[in-house]
Design a protein around this motif. Structure first.
Motif, short mmCIF file in Angstrom:
data_model
loop_
_atom_site.label_atom_id
_atom_site.label_comp_id
_atom_site.label_asym_id
_atom_site.label_seq_id
_atom_site.Cartn_x
_atom_site.Cartn_y
_atom_site.Cartn_z
N PHE A 262 0.85 -1.19 0.00
CA PHE A 262 0.00 0.00 0.00
C PHE A 262 0.89 1.24 0.00
N PHE A 263 0.37 2.30 -0.58
CA PHE A 263 1.08 3.57 -0.62
C PHE A 263 0.24 4.59 0.15
N ASN A 264 0.80 5.08 1.23
CA ASN A 264 0.06 6.03 2.05
C ASN A 264 1.00 6.63 3.10
N GLU A 265 0.69 7.82 3.58
CA GLU A 265 1.45 8.38 4.68
C GLU A 265 1.28 7.50 5.90
N PHE A 266 2.38 7.28 6.63
CA PHE A 266 2.36 6.35 7.75
C PHE A 266 1.33 6.73 8.80
N THR A 267 1.27 8.01 9.17
CA THR A 267 0.35 8.44 10.23
C THR A 267 -1.11 8.49 9.77
N LYS A 268 -1.34 8.29 8.47
CA LYS A 268 -2.69 8.25 7.94
C LYS A 268 -3.15 6.82 7.64
N THR A 269 -2.28 5.87 7.95
CA THR A 269 -2.57 4.48 7.61
C THR A 269 -3.19 3.76 8.80
N ASP A 270 -4.25 3.02 8.53
CA ASP A 270 -4.92 2.24 9.58
C ASP A 270 -3.92 1.27 10.23
N MET A 271 -3.93 1.21 11.55
CA MET A 271 -3.01 0.35 12.28
C MET A 271 -3.14 -1.11 11.87
N ARG A 272 -4.33 -1.52 11.51
CA ARG A 272 -4.53 -2.93 11.13
C ARG A 272 -3.78 -3.26 9.85
N ARG A 273 -3.68 -2.31 8.93
CA ARG A 273 -2.93 -2.54 7.69
C ARG A 273 -1.43 -2.62 7.97
N ILE A 274 -0.97 -1.76 8.88
CA ILE A 274 0.44 -1.77 9.26
C ILE A 274 0.80 -3.11 9.92
N GLU A 275 -0.03 -3.53 10.86
CA GLU A 275 0.21 -4.79 11.57
C GLU A 275 0.18 -5.98 10.61
N LEU A 276 -0.75 -5.95 9.65
CA LEU A 276 -0.85 -7.03 8.67
C LEU A 276 0.44 -7.14 7.86
N MET A 277 0.96 -6.01 7.39
CA MET A 277 2.17 -6.03 6.57
C MET A 277 3.37 -6.50 7.38
N LEU A 278 3.52 -6.01 8.59
CA LEU A 278 4.65 -6.41 9.42
C LEU A 278 4.57 -7.90 9.77
N GLN A 279 3.38 -8.37 10.07
CA GLN A 279 3.21 -9.79 10.39
C GLN A 279 3.54 -10.66 9.19
N LEU A 280 3.02 -10.29 8.03
CA LEU A 280 3.20 -11.10 6.83
C LEU A 280 4.62 -11.06 6.30
N HIS A 281 5.22 -9.87 6.24
CA HIS A 281 6.55 -9.72 5.64
C HIS A 281 7.68 -10.09 6.59
N ILE A 282 7.49 -9.89 7.89
CA ILE A 282 8.60 -10.09 8.83
C ILE A 282 8.39 -11.33 9.70
N ASN A 283 7.32 -11.34 10.48
CA ASN A 283 7.13 -12.44 11.43
C ASN A 283 6.90 -13.78 10.74
N THR A 284 5.98 -13.81 9.78
CA THR A 284 5.68 -15.08 9.11
C THR A 284 6.87 -15.59 8.31
N VAL A 285 7.52 -14.70 7.56
CA VAL A 285 8.70 -15.11 6.78
C VAL A 285 9.79 -15.66 7.70
N SER A 286 10.04 -14.98 8.82
CA SER A 286 11.07 -15.43 9.77
C SER A 286 10.72 -16.80 10.35
N LYS A 287 9.46 -16.97 10.74
CA LYS A 287 9.03 -18.25 11.31
C LYS A 287 9.11 -19.38 10.28
N MET A 288 8.70 -19.10 9.06
CA MET A 288 8.76 -20.11 8.00
C MET A 288 10.20 -20.56 7.78
N CYS A 289 11.11 -19.60 7.75
CA CYS A 289 12.52 -19.94 7.55
C CYS A 289 13.07 -20.72 8.74
#
Length: 258
Positions: free
Chosen positions: A90-117
């Protein structure tokens, strides 16, 4: 070999699955799109005569990686190729972005990838070898407004993957970070005309072409790969983009969004 591909219901993930099936590998394909992932499984098994198991799962849940690994262990399936492709943009200013979208991206890109590896990487060590492909991005080198969470998460994937590759190489496990620029998918919500133009001038790469190149680099155990000569030329510009240019671009974007 058995390959597990996440985010395989469309776009790059589907092309990764297609290329691996073309090469004769059986597949486990995962997506949060139930109908689409089943259709991809049917197509690949019919076209390439390989075994394809579709799994409907939301990988943005904290327990998803554990559940997926447990499923493979319980069914006696030894994953030798892991493609961590699932992601969002998504493209948006950080402080204008819904927290749920931020959490989703961090979970998917960082936590899940790390756990899978961690989970599948350990299993590959015990089994004597394997391959892991993680999807980073050319934006990993960009500190650009509007994509602050995206580029930071992709920078993590790049750094993590390269470091992990050194740890696992003595166990015959390769880890490859793929860092494409723009890819011709619906991820960026561009019109078809703009997508065709971007491919024609070399700014964007078709997903099927990216998948073939990336899988080839993965099997060679290359630590990181940036597809497309134009992206190599653009990389120094990304790293040293002057502040005034970034500010100018941001102002133009703000005017466009109003």
């Amino acid at each position: 070999m058995l390959a597990l591909v996440t985010g395989a219901s469309s776009g790059i993930g589907e092309q990764y699955a297609t290329e691996l099936a073309r090469l004769g590998h059986n597949l486990i394909i995962v997506s949060n799109q139930k109908k689409e992932i089943a259709q991809v499984a049917d197509r690949l098994s019919a076209q390439y005569h390989v075994e394809v198991e579709p799994i409907f799962m939301d990988l943005a849940r904290s327990e998803a990686a554990d559940e997926l690994f447990a499923h493979c262990q319980a069914s006696g399936k030894k994953v030798e190729i892991l493609v961590n492709n699932a992601g969002v943009f998504f493209f948006n200013e950080f402080t204008k972005t819904d927290m749920r979208r931020i959490e989703l991206m961090l979970q998917l890109h960082i936590n899940t990838v790390s756990k899978m590896c961690r989970l599948f990487g350990e299993a590959m060590k015990q089994n004597g070898g394997g391959y892991i492909l993680n999807m980073s991005s050319l934006s990993a080198w960009m500190m650009f407004p509007g994509i602050s969470v995206y580029e930071s998460s992709k920078a993590y994937i790049l750094s993590f993957s390269v470091a992990l590759s050194y740890e696992l190489e003595k166990y015959n496990v390769g880890v490859t970070a793929i860092c494409p620029g723009a890819v011709d998918t619906g991820l960026y919500n561009l019109s078809m005309n703009l997508r065709k133009l971007a491919v024609r001038i070399g700014v964007s790469i078709p997903p099927e072409k990216l998948a073939k190149k990336a899988i080839a680099k993965m099997f060679k155990k290359k630590r990181k790969y940036i597809p497309g000569a134009i992206n190599y030329l653009f990389l120094p510009f990304c790293k040293h983009l002057p502040d005034f240019i970034i500010s100018l671009i941001m102002k133009k974007i703000e005017c466009f969004q109003k």
